[in-house]
Design a protein around this motif. Structure first.
Motif, PDB file in Angstrom:
ATOM      1  N   LEU A 186       0.849  -1.182   0.000  1.00  0.00           N
ATOM      2  CA  LEU A 186       0.000   0.000   0.000  1.00  0.00           C
ATOM      3  C   LEU A 186       0.891   1.240   0.000  1.00  0.00           C
ATOM      4  O   LEU A 186       1.536   1.553   1.009  1.00  0.00           O
ATOM      5  CB  LEU A 186      -0.926   0.007   1.212  1.00  0.00           C
ATOM      6  N   VAL A 187       0.960   1.920  -1.135  1.00  0.00           N
ATOM      7  CA  VAL A 187       1.721   3.160  -1.257  1.00  0.00           C
ATOM      8  C   VAL A 187       0.880   4.304  -0.700  1.00  0.00           C
ATOM      9  O   VAL A 187      -0.269   4.493  -1.103  1.00  0.00           O
ATOM     10  CB  VAL A 187       2.087   3.449  -2.729  1.00  0.00           C
ATOM     11  N   CYS A 188       1.444   5.057   0.222  1.00  0.00           N
ATOM     12  CA  CYS A 188       0.768   6.217   0.808  1.00  0.00           C
ATOM     13  C   CYS A 188       1.290   7.459   0.090  1.00  0.00           C
ATOM     14  O   CYS A 188       2.400   7.929   0.353  1.00  0.00           O
ATOM     15  CB  CYS A 188       1.048   6.289   2.302  1.00  0.00           C
ATOM     16  N   ALA A 189       0.481   7.985  -0.822  1.00  0.00           N
ATOM     17  CA  ALA A 189       0.956   8.997  -1.774  1.00  0.00           C
ATOM     18  C   ALA A 189       1.207  10.365  -1.148  1.00  0.00           C
ATOM     19  O   ALA A 189       1.855  11.209  -1.774  1.00  0.00           O
ATOM     20  CB  ALA A 189      -0.041   9.128  -2.922  1.00  0.00           C
ATOM     21  N   GLN A 190       0.715  10.592   0.083  1.00  0.00           N
ATOM     22  CA  GLN A 190       0.946  11.876   0.757  1.00  0.00           C
ATOM     23  C   GLN A 190       1.857  11.721   1.979  1.00  0.00           C
ATOM     24  O   GLN A 190       1.883  12.594   2.843  1.00  0.00           O
ATOM     25  CB  GLN A 190      -0.395  12.493   1.181  1.00  0.00           C
ATOM     26  N   ASP A 191       2.613  10.638   2.006  1.00  0.00           N
ATOM     27  CA  ASP A 191       3.485  10.348   3.152  1.00  0.00           C
ATOM     28  C   ASP A 191       4.647  11.345   3.198  1.00  0.00           C
ATOM     29  O   ASP A 191       5.406  11.461   2.243  1.00  0.00           O
ATOM     30  CB  ASP A 191       4.011   8.917   3.027  1.00  0.00           C
ATOM     31  N   GLY A 192       4.795  12.041   4.333  1.00  0.00           N
ATOM     32  CA  GLY A 192       5.908  12.962   4.493  1.00  0.00           C
ATOM     33  C   GLY A 192       7.125  12.329   5.111  1.00  0.00           C
ATOM     34  O   GLY A 192       8.185  12.954   5.196  1.00  0.00           O
ATOM     35  N   GLY A 193       7.003  11.084   5.576  1.00  0.00           N
ATOM     36  CA  GLY A 193       8.125  10.401   6.198  1.00  0.00           C
ATOM     37  C   GLY A 193       8.905   9.551   5.211  1.00  0.00           C
ATOM     38  O   GLY A 193      10.130   9.655   5.100  1.00  0.00           O
ATOM     39  N   THR A 194       8.202   8.688   4.499  1.00  0.00           N
ATOM     40  CA  THR A 194       8.805   7.864   3.448  1.00  0.00           C
ATOM     41  C   THR A 194       8.273   8.364   2.110  1.00  0.00           C
ATOM     42  O   THR A 194       7.099   8.159   1.805  1.00  0.00           O
ATOM     43  CB  THR A 194       8.440   6.375   3.630  1.00  0.00           C
ATOM     44  N   PRO A 195       9.101   9.045   1.328  1.00  0.00           N
ATOM     45  CA  PRO A 195       8.609   9.637   0.077  1.00  0.00           C
ATOM     46  C   PRO A 195       7.921   8.603  -0.806  1.00  0.00           C
ATOM     47  O   PRO A 195       8.386   7.458  -0.912  1.00  0.00           O
ATOM     48  CB  PRO A 195       9.881  10.176  -0.580  1.00  0.00           C
ATOM     49  N   PRO A 196       6.811   8.974  -1.442  1.00  0.00           N
ATOM     50  CA  PRO A 196       6.073   8.027  -2.287  1.00  0.00           C
ATOM     51  C   PRO A 196       6.938   7.378  -3.356  1.00  0.00           C
ATOM     52  O   PRO A 196       6.758   6.197  -3.664  1.00  0.00           O
ATOM     53  CB  PRO A 196       4.969   8.888  -2.903  1.00  0.00           C
ATOM     54  N   GLY A 197       7.881   8.119  -3.918  1.00  0.00           N
ATOM     55  CA  GLY A 197       8.759   7.526  -4.930  1.00  0.00           C
ATOM     56  C   GLY A 197       9.585   6.381  -4.380  1.00  0.00           C
ATOM     57  O   GLY A 197       9.776   5.364  -5.057  1.00  0.00           O
TER      58      GLY A 197
END
Length: 233
Positions: A186-197
């Protein structure tokens, strides 16, 4: 459809059931029980957290004990650092039918958490070499990890942070359950901790990839979406 869900929380937090509670409630309404094991390296087993305290092997043992205590079909949800724990803890257990990795890692045998990071600690982490521990800087918690969560969760989250043994960052896993068990990332596209890329790079090892417009804790901010994903597995 799995009979139960086991949620393995991430680094530098405690009280996994608190972080998981919003999704757990929605799953209960559908007749699916869930549980969140305690991780000794985060101080949840009552042992001191320091350079000589519990590390990854103790976390693996704690999760593995819980998985082996019940033979019902199980989906393991591994959040962030929880993916490192789950890689070894869920290996070779027949009741584990699926792994859901949330903004997490799928390490090969011999890899450690540090293999997935940059050269130095992330700016939102406070590392104390003297005590052998690390933790999230409280003043950066909300903006980095919880920007899309309810005000109540933003207010309470700091009370569920924990110092963690820095040993866990370098200890390698001895198994890779995701090579044996179907896995979804599950990619969290607004994650500020682990960049989505970075997440999308990690996700290439998984059997399936789902992307959600959410921050680092979608089980808090988007619990219905996480519930629906789990029910589909």
């Amino acid at each position: 459809m799995a009979t139960r869900v086991v949620f393995v929380h991430g680094a530098c937090v405690r009280d996994g059931s608190w972080w998981w509670r919003r999704t757990a409630e929605l799953l209960r309404e559908r007749g699916v029980p869930s549980v969140a094991p305690e991780l000794p390296s985060c101080g949840e087993a009552g042992q001191p957290v320091d350079a000589d305290g519990p590390g990854l092997p103790e976390d693996v043992a704690a999760v593995r004990r819980l998985l082996l205590a019940d033979n019902e079909p199980t989906v393991v949800v591994a959040h962030s650092y929880g993916g490192i724990v789950t890689a070894e803890a869920a290996a070779g257990i027949g009741s584990v039918r699926h792994l859901l990795l949330v903004s997490s890692y799928l390490p090969e045998v011999g890899q450690s958490l540090s293999d997935f990071g940059d050269d130095g600690p992330a700016p939102f982490l406070d590392v104390d070499p003297a005590s052998g521990t690390f933790g999230v800087r409280p003043e950066l918690l909300v903006d980095t990890f919880l920007q899309d969560c309810d005000p109540e969760d933003k207010e309470q989250a700091e009370h569920h942070l924990a110092r963690q043994s820095v040993r866990v960052t370098a200890q390698p896993v001895g198994a890779a359950a995701w090579q044996q068990v179907p896995s979804t990332y599950l990619v969290c596209a607004q994650d500020g901790g682990t960049p989505p890329g970075r997440q999308r790079d990690f996700a290439r090892r998984a059997g399936g990839i789902v992307e959600l417009d959410a921050g680092h804790h979608p089980f808090l901010s988007r619990p219905a979406a996480v519930r629906d994903l789990l029910l589909s597995l």
